[in-house]
Motif scaffolding. Structure first.
Motif, PDB file in Angstrom:
ATOM      1  N   SER A  36       0.849  -1.188   0.000  1.00  0.00           N
ATOM      2  CA  SER A  36       0.000   0.000   0.000  1.00  0.00           C
ATOM      3  C   SER A  36       0.876   1.227   0.000  1.00  0.00           C
ATOM      4  CB  SER A  36      -0.927   0.000   1.219  1.00  0.00           C
ATOM      5  OG  SER A  36      -0.169  -0.004   2.400  1.00  0.00           O
ATOM      6  N   THR A  37       0.337   2.328  -0.460  1.00  0.00           N
ATOM      7  CA  THR A  37       1.106   3.553  -0.569  1.00  0.00           C
ATOM      8  C   THR A  37       1.061   4.389   0.695  1.00  0.00           C
ATOM      9  OG1 THR A  37      -0.827   4.640  -1.526  1.00  0.00           O
ATOM     10  CG2 THR A  37       0.741   3.645  -3.053  1.00  0.00           C
ATOM     11  N   PRO A  87      -4.359   2.123   0.565  1.00  0.00           N
ATOM     12  CA  PRO A  87      -4.839   2.105  -0.825  1.00  0.00           C
ATOM     13  C   PRO A  87      -4.149   1.023  -1.642  1.00  0.00           C
ATOM     14  CG  PRO A  87      -4.330   4.348  -0.102  1.00  0.00           C
ATOM     15  CD  PRO A  87      -3.809   3.428   0.966  1.00  0.00           C
ATOM     16  N   LEU A  88      -4.915   0.355  -2.492  1.00  0.00           N
ATOM     17  CA  LEU A  88      -4.383  -0.715  -3.327  1.00  0.00           C
ATOM     18  C   LEU A  88      -4.057  -0.184  -4.715  1.00  0.00           C
ATOM     19  CD1 LEU A  88      -6.867  -3.572  -2.364  1.00  0.00           C
ATOM     20  CD2 LEU A  88      -4.580  -3.172  -1.458  1.00  0.00           C
ATOM     21  N   SER A  89      -2.980  -0.680  -5.281  1.00  0.00           N
ATOM     22  CA  SER A  89      -2.571  -0.276  -6.618  1.00  0.00           C
ATOM     23  C   SER A  89      -2.316  -1.508  -7.471  1.00  0.00           C
ATOM     24  CB  SER A  89      -1.304   0.594  -6.553  1.00  0.00           C
ATOM     25  OG  SER A  89      -1.531   1.762  -5.801  1.00  0.00           O
ATOM     26  N   SER A  98      -7.963  -8.577 -12.501  1.00  0.00           N
ATOM     27  CA  SER A  98      -6.923  -7.946 -11.709  1.00  0.00           C
ATOM     28  C   SER A  98      -6.350  -8.949 -10.715  1.00  0.00           C
ATOM     29  CB  SER A  98      -7.504  -6.748 -10.959  1.00  0.00           C
ATOM     30  OG  SER A  98      -6.559  -6.216 -10.053  1.00  0.00           O
ATOM     31  N   GLN A 119     -13.963   0.281  -6.810  1.00  0.00           N
ATOM     32  CA  GLN A 119     -14.275   1.573  -7.419  1.00  0.00           C
ATOM     33  C   GLN A 119     -15.701   2.019  -7.122  1.00  0.00           C
ATOM     34  OE1 GLN A 119     -12.548  -0.955  -9.419  1.00  0.00           O
ATOM     35  NE2 GLN A 119     -10.821   0.091  -8.461  1.00  0.00           N
TER      36      GLN A 119
END
Length: 232
Positions: A36-37, A87-89, A98, A119
């Protein structure tokens, strides 16, 4: 005599590559939660939503939460005990789904609690599918209108407001892996254009937003037209 053995080895190698491309082919491998970021609180289902507002998943608190753990594995797909810590990327979806999927329980004043993807897009179930055993019957043109929610194997699924033991996947006719809730394959609706849209609700009497246990959500309330007085 070396040529036949080389051909045999090549055939075995090609067979192995084909197997790796299949849906969830191997036993689960150890994997860390998706990177995660930034640290973020765990989301929770919103308590209410008015017809004039987009239903959403809201933050529960700012207190630190334990990182999710693997609650269940289905071959090479890992289902975690809750939402990711941040957050997932996920990498781009190249047509087979995905590698990271988020599922969020979301409240609606009109239809009750339903499940949306990361989303905010509503997820639906199709009455002509089956849950025991899980099976998808929406293919071809049907899947263009109702795109299946796919998980690419190996992959990770993070459910929020959904029991992870009810989450899994089923292999479709084309070899892709479709996410299931309570055994029911789940889909998006091409007619939904914005997060919170539920335009697919009740279509054909067979499509309904899926609830966190895999069941139908309640039909949309009927709009009763009030007759207007005619001038004399």
């Amino acid at each position: 005599m070396l040529l036949p053995s080389r051909i045999a080895r090549t055939a075995i190698a090609l067979t192995s590559l084909a197997a790796l491309a299949a849906c969830g082919d191997k036993a689960p491998e150890a994997a860390a939660p998706a990177a995660s970021t930034a640290a973020a609180p765990s989301p929770a289902v919103s308590a209410a939503a008015s017809p004039d507002q987009v239903p959403e998943v809201i933050e529960a608190s700012a207190s630190p939460m334990a990182a999710p753990t693997v609650a269940k594995t289905q071959r090479r797909v890992q289902i975690y005990s809750g939402p990711a810590a941040g957050p997932l990327s996920p990498p781009p979806d190249r047509g087979r789904g995905s590698t990271i999927v988020q599922l969020n329980g979301t409240a609606s004043a009109d239809i009750g609690t339903y499940v949306a993807d990361g989303q905010g897009r509503t997820l639906y179930r199709f009455d002509k599918d089956s849950a025991k055993p899980p099976k998808s019957t929406c293919n071809g043109d049907c899947a263009k209108t109702w795109p299946p929610l796919l998980i690419h194997s190996p992959g990770q699924i993070y459910p929020s407001g959904i029991n992870p033991q009810l989450v899994g996947y089923v292999e479709r006719a084309d070899g892709t892996c479709q996410v299931t809730i309570g055994g029911w394959p789940v889909y998006r609706f091409a007619g939904d254009k914005a997060p919170g849209d539920i335009k697919g609700q009740g279509v054909g009497g067979t499509w309904f937003a899926v609830n966190p246990t895999g069941g139908r959500t309640k039909p949309l309330p009927e709009v009763v037209a009030v007759p207007t007085a005619t001038a004399r």
